[in-house]
Design an enzyme around this catalytic site. Sequence first.
Site: not given
Length: 224
Positions: A41-42, A92, A96, A183
């Site tokens: 993620d991210d 995503h 965020h 991540h």
Amino acid sequence: MFSFFKKDHFLVKTPWWLKRLFPGCVWDMPKEEKTIYLTFDDGPHPTITPFILDELRKHNAKATFFCIGENVIKYPEVFRQILAAGHSVGNHTHRHVNGWRTEDEQYVKEIEEADTYILSSLFRPPYGRIRLTQLRQLQEKHPETKVVMWNVLAGDWVADLTPERCFRRVKRNIAAGDIIVFHDSEKAWDRMSYAVPLLLRDFTERGYRFERIKAEKTKHPLVH
């Protein structure tokens, strides 16, 4: 992710009751074969994401990257690298955003804005925080969307968690069909960069395959 931790205390394995609170979400994959699903993620990140791509390549492994729209705009070449290597990408949100702190209509708009650049039917809510009203609205407006959660949470963003403990916790909780969250971000680097190479090596040697979660959309405006 869910606020079920204090310092390095959090739910590594997702309990059954939590899965039932979010109907229609994907928490794990079929368990018939020795297959594991790494997700990140991210990103994309200019140096961390390429590190992950290199580690995956060493083990002929595939993964799924849940990208932030703004980061895709900042680092389009890294985004292209993810796709060129045969991995999946997911949405995503664009900035965020935390679903618990965002109005429902604005939350869906965040997803739609990111989709302009990511073009994927896969979506993961940042922090895992999405209201049921937001989930329903997303499913009604975009029924092709697959909301992907997880079955194993690495906790690599937790500064008080040592890299060694992060690795041990994930390793002992993995089973076939699990979706695992790491991540590709700076705050997760120390733990992620230690744990992921070891997991890839150990589970590949034990006969497991690392696969991507397949998305429906395949045409990407940033890929020429």
